[in-house]
Design a protein around this motif. Structure first.
Motif, PDB file in Angstrom:
ATOM      1  N   TRP A  17      -2.586  22.157  25.480  1.00 39.89           N
ATOM      2  CA  TRP A  17      -2.407  22.663  23.433  1.00 39.89           C
ATOM      3  C   TRP A  17      -1.551  24.527  24.047  1.00 39.89           C
ATOM      4  O   TRP A  17      -2.456  25.060  24.569  1.00 39.89           O
ATOM      5  CB  TRP A  17      -3.247  22.369  23.042  1.00 39.89           C
ATOM      6  N   LEU A  52      -4.239  17.871  17.397  1.00 35.23           N
ATOM      7  CA  LEU A  52      -3.054  18.621  17.838  1.00 35.23           C
ATOM      8  C   LEU A  52      -1.920  18.245  17.450  1.00 35.23           C
ATOM      9  O   LEU A  52      -0.941  18.723  18.002  1.00 35.23           O
ATOM     10  CB  LEU A  52      -3.234  17.832  18.920  1.00 35.23           C
ATOM     11  N   LYS A  55      -0.667  21.975  15.476  1.00 31.52           N
ATOM     12  CA  LYS A  55      -0.497  23.286  16.881  1.00 31.52           C
ATOM     13  C   LYS A  55       0.008  24.471  16.854  1.00 31.52           C
ATOM     14  O   LYS A  55      -0.322  25.306  17.091  1.00 31.52           O
ATOM     15  CB  LYS A  55      -0.530  22.362  18.240  1.00 31.52           C
TER      16      LYS A  55
END
Length: 179
Positions: A17, A52, A55
């Motif tokens: 990430w 996610l 992000k």
């Protein structure tokens, strides 16, 4: 639960990430002891995908908030000096502190910090680009909304500060604080 493993007694999932390998920690009603049958796995996975998928937003939003909090605090606390940074404790050399800062934030910002104890928000955001972030997913069952917390950590300087942004599942930050 698939994709999660128990590390130090907590359900943990490692993901890439924002160019970092981070650990996502799962809690159920604030507890790390989880009975897999109690948790709706599809809702947890939906939360993971939501985080996610956003992000870039969380990266910019959380860094901006952390920079506002940390830099204002740092510049007010005159006793905080780069000489006392964690790097200094490891090497006993302010030269090493300066070299590390030069690599990350450049000459101009490093000089401001070393000479005047002044940290700019732009320089601090560069420091954050070199730091890992943790994500804690707290899945609440019942009337409470599910939420997740994104945590950032700064320990280049003497201080050891953690920033928490608590977000609801609509993708909005409900509250944030530095600890």
């Amino acid at each position: 639960m698939k994709n999660w493993e128990i590390i130090d007694g907590e359900y943990t999932r490692k993901v890439m990430w924002i160019n970092h390998e981070i650990e996502m920690k799962l809690y159920y009603n604030g507890e790390d002891e989880i009975d897999g049958e109690e948790v709706d796995e599809s809702k947890v996975e939906e939360m993971v995908e939501k985080i996610l998928g956003n992000k870039d937003y969380w990266d910019k939003k959380c860094k901006k908030l952390f920079a506002d909090e940390f830099v204002d605090w740092f510049n007010e606390e005159k006793w905080v000096k780069p000489e006392y940074s964690e790097i200094y404790y490891e090497t006993k050399s302010t030269d090493k502190v300066e070299k590390e800062l030069l690599k990350i934030i450049g000459k101009e910002d490093t000089e401001k910090i070393m000479k005047n104890n002044l940290l700019t928000k732009e320089a601090f955001k560069k420091l954050l680009d070199n730091q890992d972030m943790g994500i804690i997913i707290d899945y609440c069952d019942g009337e409470e909304d599910s939420f997740f917390t994104i945590a950032m950590h700064e320990k280049l300087f003497f201080v050891d500060k953690m920033f928490y942004a608590c977000c609801n599942f609509n993708g909005e930050i409900d509250e944030y604080y530095m600890d």
